[in-house]
Motif scaffolding. Structure first.
Motif: not given
Length: 229
Positions: A117-127, A164-171, A200-205
């Motif tokens: 399942c899935g979708t494109r996603g988007w940047d976090s709301m607070e941004e 597509h977008f990471p499921p994390f905020s910029n922090d 890449h420095k913002n990647i979480r895995e």
């Protein structure tokens, strides 16, 4: 059956959008991807492609890039990225007549032991709290994700979420998309979108709240398909 993933193909049959602005490693990146794909994927395998597939802006122009993917080994599930301006209605996508490609749009797909399942996603709301247009997109993508997740809610198969977008905020904190994955007991999450040293420095895995998370941006995985199962 093996499951592979690679995002951000950025195929460009017109050669109008060189990607080496992100580094010399992008030179001939399409050839690198195709060569690796042909070497490791069999026709029974599943390949997940979470967006930024073709630089084309119109569906008729994207068809050449999609046909190239269609001819590669494996069954492919494609999701939309923020640069996939050619992405169209489900009917128009289906009318392309692709033989091995499925398009993920307000739906889900079952294949053997997994459900995707899935979708494109988007940047976090607070941004985007001040920018209404971006907040509107964020909420729309959340709703689309819910529609897709509900279709696999009661499945006993291994559940894979493709964003597509990471499921994390910029922090680096999990955002609302990640919370939904927890609610619907997703097992594995893949995402892309992040390029170059700055991205890449913002990647979480890793295993985060019992979900196996992978970034599969093509340059991050050296243009080699990532085996996720």
């Amino acid at each position: 059956m093996k499951i592979f993933a690679i995002g951000d193909l950025h195929f460009d049959h017109k050669n109008e959008k060189p990607m080496n602005i992100f580094g010399d490693n992008w030179i001939n990146h399409e050839g690198k991807i195709i060569k690796n794909w042909e070497n490791i994927v069999s026709k029974e395998d599943l390949v997940l492609v979470p967006g930024d597939i073709s630089w084309a802006t119109k569906l008729e122009d994207a068809k050449a890039d999609l046909l190239k993917i269609d001819e590669l080994p494996g069954i492919k599930i494609l999701g939309k990225g923020n640069h996939d301006y050619w992405w169209a209605t489900s009917n128009k996508l289906d009318m392309l007549g692709m033989k091995t490609i499925k398009f993920l749009k307000n739906n889900s797909y079952e294949y053997k032991d997994v459900i995707v399942c899935g979708t494109r996603g988007w940047d976090s709301m607070e941004e985007h709290s001040i920018e209404y247009s971006n907040e509107k997109i964020f909420l729309r993508e959340i709703n689309r994700f819910k529609i897709s997740l509900k279709q696999c809610n009661y499945s006993k198969k291994h559940k894979i979420a493709m964003l597509h977008f990471p499921p994390f905020s910029n922090d680096g904190e999990p955002n609302e998309f990640f919370s939904l994955m927890k609610d619907y007991e997703i097992n594995t999450c893949i995402y892309g979108h992040l390029h170059g040293e700055d991205g890449h420095k913002n990647i979480r895995e890793g295993i985060i709240d019992d979900i196996s998370v992978y970034c599969v941006s093509s340059d991050y995985i050296d243009f080699k398909l990532k085996r996720i199962m």
